[in-house]
Scaffold this active site. Structure first.
Site, PDB file in Angstrom:
ATOM      1  N   GLY A  71      20.955 -37.726 -54.866  1.00  0.00           N
ATOM      2  CA  GLY A  71      21.240 -36.647 -53.918  1.00  0.00           C
ATOM      3  C   GLY A  71      20.975 -36.963 -52.467  1.00  0.00           C
ATOM      4  O   GLY A  71      21.179 -36.111 -51.597  1.00  0.00           O
ATOM      5  N   HIS A  72      20.534 -38.166 -52.171  1.00  0.00           N
ATOM      6  CA  HIS A  72      20.256 -38.562 -50.784  1.00  0.00           C
ATOM      7  C   HIS A  72      21.506 -39.222 -50.184  1.00  0.00           C
ATOM      8  O   HIS A  72      22.021 -40.185 -50.741  1.00  0.00           O
ATOM      9  CB  HIS A  72      19.088 -39.548 -50.727  1.00  0.00           C
ATOM     10  CG  HIS A  72      17.848 -39.046 -51.402  1.00  0.00           C
ATOM     11  ND1 HIS A  72      17.020 -38.119 -50.831  1.00  0.00           N
ATOM     12  CD2 HIS A  72      17.312 -39.349 -52.620  1.00  0.00           C
ATOM     13  CE1 HIS A  72      16.005 -37.866 -51.640  1.00  0.00           C
ATOM     14  NE2 HIS A  72      16.166 -38.597 -52.740  1.00  0.00           N
TER      15      HIS A  72
END
Length: 201
Positions: A71-72
């Site tokens: 998710g980064h």
């Protein structure tokens, strides 16, 4: 806990390990899948998988980072994963991106505390140095080391590597493998290739 055959201790359906591959988890009380495989849920379907071949040697504390970028996103203004944060996710976008399966071939030696990043393919016969950080695919019978890992050298000539990849000794009947263990524990690759080719006729 001393070294053991990994396949006998796998419960995570997203991890596949071939015959005779072992983990020398001497320094850790947890099993391979609990200590070495990070962020790979055993309950989720459709996630990237960890696939390891036969006759691999995995050093104590080796780490396989899974679950893509978690998710980064480095090209967004923030790398923070708001989407996965309670109370902050209402208008957030999901930045998660899959990286694909992480694949380790056959007869691969992974040194102690090496780190394998998501989606990497380590080909047959490769050697990964201790504490190396592997961010890119590794060619067959290649030794890599460092952070990020870089090629140090090839273990054999290109012609010999090609022949080893063709015979795939790890797929032979175990009785044939046992017969040639003394020869395999030498550097006489020419004689080994000759004998195995004879068995395959």
């Amino acid at each position: 806990m001393n070294g053991y055959i990994v396949k006998d201790h796998i419960t995570n359906k997203n991890i596949e390990v071939g015959d005779y591959t072992y983990y020398s988890g001497y320094y850790h009380e947890k099993h391979f899948e609990d200590h070495c495989v990070r962020y790979l849920s055993p309950d989720m379907d459709g996630v990237d998988k960890l696939k390891i071949g036969k006759f691999c040697s995995i050093g104590s504390g080796a780490i396989f980072i899974m679950a893509g970028n978690q998710g980064h996103k480095h090209d967004w203004i923030t790398t923070y994963p708001f989407f996965y944060t309670p109370d902050l996710n209402e208008n957030a976008l999901d930045g998660f991106e899959k990286k694909g399966d992480t694949i380790v071939g056959n007869d691969v030696w992974i040194g102690t505390e090496a780190m394998i990043m998501p989606g990497v393919k380590i080909s047959d016969g490769a050697v990964i140095g201790a504490r190396a950080v592997v961010t890119k695919n590794v060619e067959p019978y290649t030794i890599v080391a460092g952070n990020p890992a870089k090629e140090i050298k090839r273990r054999f000539s290109q012609e010999e590597i090609q022949m080893l990849l063709e015979i795939k000794w790890w797929d032979l009947d175990i009785n044939i493998i046992k017969k040639y263990i003394p020869l395999m524990c030498s550097n006489n690759i020419e004689e080994f290739l000759k004998m195995i080719k004879g068995e395959m006729r």
